[in-house]
Design a protein around this motif. Structure first.
Motif, PDB file in Angstrom:
ATOM      1  N   VAL A 171      37.287-113.817  45.151  1.00  0.00           N
ATOM      2  CA  VAL A 171      35.960-114.225  44.877  1.00  0.00           C
ATOM      3  C   VAL A 171      35.779-115.622  44.290  1.00  0.00           C
ATOM      4  O   VAL A 171      36.441-115.640  43.341  1.00  0.00           O
ATOM      5  N   ILE A 172      35.306-116.567  45.029  1.00  0.00           N
ATOM      6  CA  ILE A 172      35.205-117.683  44.534  1.00  0.00           C
ATOM      7  C   ILE A 172      34.249-117.972  43.485  1.00  0.00           C
ATOM      8  O   ILE A 172      33.224-117.380  43.750  1.00  0.00           O
ATOM      9  N   GLU A 173      34.525-118.864  42.470  1.00  0.00           N
ATOM     10  CA  GLU A 173      33.595-118.811  41.257  1.00  0.00           C
ATOM     11  C   GLU A 173      32.953-120.189  41.291  1.00  0.00           C
ATOM     12  O   GLU A 173      33.416-121.031  42.116  1.00  0.00           O
ATOM     13  N   ASP A 174      31.884-120.199  40.633  1.00  0.00           N
ATOM     14  CA  ASP A 174      31.218-121.736  40.331  1.00  0.00           C
ATOM     15  C   ASP A 174      32.077-122.640  40.090  1.00  0.00           C
ATOM     16  O   ASP A 174      33.017-122.558  39.185  1.00  0.00           O
ATOM     17  N   ASN A 175      31.824-123.592  40.581  1.00  0.00           N
ATOM     18  CA  ASN A 175      32.639-125.162  40.522  1.00  0.00           C
ATOM     19  C   ASN A 175      34.212-124.676  40.749  1.00  0.00           C
ATOM     20  O   ASN A 175      34.784-125.652  40.338  1.00  0.00           O
ATOM     21  N   GLU A 176      34.386-123.824  41.605  1.00  0.00           N
ATOM     22  CA  GLU A 176      35.731-123.881  42.089  1.00  0.00           C
ATOM     23  C   GLU A 176      35.831-124.590  43.479  1.00  0.00           C
ATOM     24  O   GLU A 176      34.906-124.508  44.362  1.00  0.00           O
ATOM     25  N   VAL A 177      36.876-125.385  43.770  1.00  0.00           N
ATOM     26  CA  VAL A 177      37.129-125.983  45.093  1.00  0.00           C
ATOM     27  C   VAL A 177      38.478-125.360  45.658  1.00  0.00           C
ATOM     28  O   VAL A 177      39.266-125.276  44.859  1.00  0.00           O
ATOM     29  N   VAL A 178      38.242-124.722  46.802  1.00  0.00           N
ATOM     30  CA  VAL A 178      39.438-123.946  47.323  1.00  0.00           C
ATOM     31  C   VAL A 178      39.832-124.681  48.615  1.00  0.00           C
ATOM     32  O   VAL A 178      38.836-124.812  49.474  1.00  0.00           O
ATOM     33  N   HIS A 179      40.986-125.104  48.690  1.00  0.00           N
ATOM     34  CA  HIS A 179      41.507-125.960  49.518  1.00  0.00           C
ATOM     35  C   HIS A 179      42.492-125.272  50.707  1.00  0.00           C
ATOM     36  O   HIS A 179      43.525-124.761  49.910  1.00  0.00           O
TER      37      HIS A 179
END
Length: 692
Positions: free
Chosen positions: A275-283
């Motif tokens: 679950v991607i959280e706020d202000n996370e950048v997933v590359h």
């Protein structure tokens, strides 16, 4: 409100046809959220030489292909295969690694049209492509700046500024590198995205694709839901077992990545999610997932991003939950699932042991019950159906806790900045856990020091993560836009909360025991009331040509009147109004005549005698009455048999709203079908309202 989906296969050979179908199927799983156009982007056939655009820009590979269409996903599918045939696009072309993105759009800025659909592009060559869920509140300021730098805009969307801003940032950073003697095109993809995020204001979830970064995707979010699913190709266990290195680079081991705004689009591929959280950048790059968390300083300068280590979690849902089974529509299926959803909601939480020991166990709240009991007041905050669920249970919370309870519609609380104190307990009710207004209210309450409690149906949602404690209602996946089983489960959870809060009082023990006994029997009572399906279909046939419907309720069932009216208007597109019966003489009575259908909820409780009086007053004015009463009360409620009756089983008064709403849900469903509307995708509505 929009739907985002992306698919990346790494070191796993897939034909273009397979990639396209994965993207299309991902969008189909998001249809229920509501949309009016759709689009996808995938790679063109690779060539050995670079490609030079008319602007002189040199691309390392041919521009990605973009297909967009107004209307349903099947329109996009038809358009794609037609255009692919005309362009002689090789659908058997295999890609060892490939990144594709897809989107269903709900029009906010600009009417539904191919040019306003996503993916939105930076311009010629599709140097940067973006799919977006949310709203960019400063897009006009950004657009004016980009126009000054020579960018041309084609769409009316707020989204188009994002890929154009990415192009501007990319060129600027590379120019800076070149001026400092560095090599061109070495700026990390994540650096470009972070600089774009620094300049965006609003709520959004984004996925970026670019030919400068082949077979890579970057996803980020702020205020809108986004999940990453990971699957190791060839390992049949990858859906069910915990593997610690699925996010790490593993010597070229084949993997597939799925990014979506909803777990429904992922669960058929894998249950291993982040679950991607706020202000996370997933590359996603070279078989690895790199996660960065960044913050701004006071001048909004981007601080050095920190690398984040995250673990995958397991989705607690099955593919069967996102299928209709033997039902015609999801709403119909979910109405009939309510005995099971209520059973799941109460499982493990009700205690009925030996020696008449009865109680409630809410593990997520047990450490905070004393604080809630000592609260200055309890504030329920929600929107739409969730607000109605809290309103239905408010009287029992007041009765058993002894704490004053107030109700707030989330948007109104934010608009007027209503007072919230440290001594307050704020309870946030949301099916999705991602409702934008409710999230804003949560941040406001936290900033004022209140204890924040979440009641949601989605584990890992923003509200579930952002509150101090809470309860997962466990109603199961709900796909119909009109919430049904989540509503009844929310009421059940709040009633269990009331029981837990009153657990220290001997004076209410008998009352609490009676409620617990009826909670145990509640699923069977709901099964009984579902047998009214045929009767509700007949009633719907009588009402299908009507233009308006009034619903009168009071006490515990004022919320039932509101919820019935909401369901009728949102799916059947008939005007309907829920009215507090005590206010009948203060205006609504003027509407009554022999043509207007009126539902009066008059089941047996402390208000039933007053409702009898309401019925008599409406009959005296020749009102066209439909009376909901408790089984056995038909004679007393309408002795002259001039009313149409809906008889329902009796339970404890606080549980009666759960019973009473079920036939009214069925009425709304059948009205919609008979009137020829799409019950699962109501006009102008979407499942998860994540924009303001």
């Amino acid at each position: 409100m929009c739907g985002i989906f992306a698919y990346l296969n790494y070191n796993a050979t897939r034909e273009r046809r397979h990639i396209v179908e994965v993207l299309f199927n991902g969008l189909r799983r998001l249809e229920y959220r509501g949309y009016d156009s759709a689009g996808i982007s995938l790679d063109a056939d690779p060539c050995e030489a670079s490609v030079t655009l008319s602007s002189g820009t040199v691309l390392p590979s041919p521009p990605p292909l973009v297909f967009r269409q107004e209307g349903k996903i099947e329109n996009l599918v038809t358009t794609f295969y037609h255009d692919a045939d005309v362009a002689d696009l090789d659908l058997q072309k295999s890609f060892t690694s490939h990144a594709g993105i897809a989107h269903t759009r709900w029009a906010t800025h600009g009417q539904p049209s191919p040019v306003n659909s996503h993916p939105q592009t930076s311009g010629e060559g599709n140097e940067f492509l973006v799919v977006h869920n949310g709203i960019i509140t400063n897009h006009m300021v950004l657009k004016e700046t980009l126009l000054k730098y020579g960018f041309h805009f084609e769409s009316e969307t707020d989204t188009e500024v994002i890929p154009k801003l990415a192009k501007f940032v990319y060129d600027s950073l590379n120019e800076e590198l070149a001026n400092n003697g560095g090599d061109k095109q070495v700026v990390p993809f994540t650096q470009v995205v972070m600089e774009v995020m620094r300049q965006l204001e609003g709520a959004y979830a984004l996925i970026f694709k670019s030919p400068y970064y082949p077979n890579e995707l970057v996803a980020c979010k702020r205020g809108s839901p986004l999940l990453l699913g990971v699957k190791e190709v060839g390992d049949k266990r990858s859906d069910t077992y915990v593997e610690s290195d699925l996010l790490a680079k593993d010597h070229g081991k084949p993997k597939e990545y799925y990014v979506a705004s909803d777990a429904n689009a992922i669960v058929e591929h894998t249950k291993r999610v982040l679950v991607i959280e706020d202000n996370e950048v997933v590359h996603m790059k070279d078989g690895a997932v790199y996660i960065f968390k960044f913050e701004f300083d006071k001048s909004r300068q981007l601080l050095r991003p920190a690398s984040v280590q995250r673990a995958l979690s397991t989705l607690e849902m099955e593919v069967e939950q996102i299928k209709k089974g033997n039902f015609e529509h999801f709403m119909q299926k979910e109405i009939h699932e309510q005995p099971d959803s209520l059973t799941m909601t109460m499982r493990g939480r009700l205690i009925r042991g030996e020696q008449k020991i009865k109680g409630v166990l809410l593990g997520g709240l047990k450490d905070h019950l004393k604080t809630i009991r000592r609260s200055r007041r309890i504030i329920f905050i929600g929107c739409g159906t969730s607000y109605n669920a809290a309103l239905a249970a408010r009287p029992i919370v007041e009765e058993l806790s002894g704490v004053p309870v107030t109700m707030e519609i989330a948007s109104d609380l934010i608009d007027r900045q209503g007072p919230i104190y440290r001594e307050d307990t704020a309870i946030f009710v949301s099916q999705s856990g991602e409702t934008a207004d409710t999230l804003q209210a949560l941040e406001y309450a936290k900033s004022n020091g209140a204890l924040c409690v979440g009641i949601t149906n989605t584990v890992g949602s923003a509200i579930a993560r952002g509150t101090h404690c809470g309860v997962h209602i466990n109603a199961g996946c709900e796909i119909g836009v009109a919430s049904t089983k989540a509503y009844t489960s929310q009421i059940a959870v709040i009633i269990m909360l009331a029981l837990a809060l009153g657990d220290d009082s001997l004076s209410t023990q008998q009352r609490r025991n009676a409620i617990i006994d009826d909670l145990y029997n509640l699923p069977n009572k709901v099964r009984d009331v579902l047998k009214l399906d045929k009767d509700m279909k007949e009633l719907a046939a009588l009402l299908m040509e009507e233009q308006s419907l009034l619903v009168f309720g009071r006490g515990y069932n004022y919320a039932t009147a509101l919820e019935c009216a909401l369901k009728v208007k949102e799916v059947s597109l008939m005007h309907s109004e829920g009215i507090l019966a005590g206010e009948m003489k203060h205006g609504p009575l003027a509407l009554v005549d022999e043509t207007l259908p009126i539902i009066v909820i008059a089941t047996r409780d402390a208000s039933s005698s007053k409702q009898q009086s309401v019925i008599q007053q409406l009959k005296a004015r020749k009102g066209r009455l439909i009376v909901m009463c408790t089984e056995g009360d038909a004679e007393s409620m309408c002795p002259d048999r001039t009313c149409r009756l809906i008889e329902v089983p009796q339970v404890q008064d606080c549980l009666q709203p759960i019973i009473n709403i079920v036939p009214l849900q069925l009425l709304a469903y059948h009205l919609t079908v008979l009137r020829g509307f799409n019950v699962d995708q109501p006009r102008n509505l979407a499942k998860s309202v994540t924009t303001q």
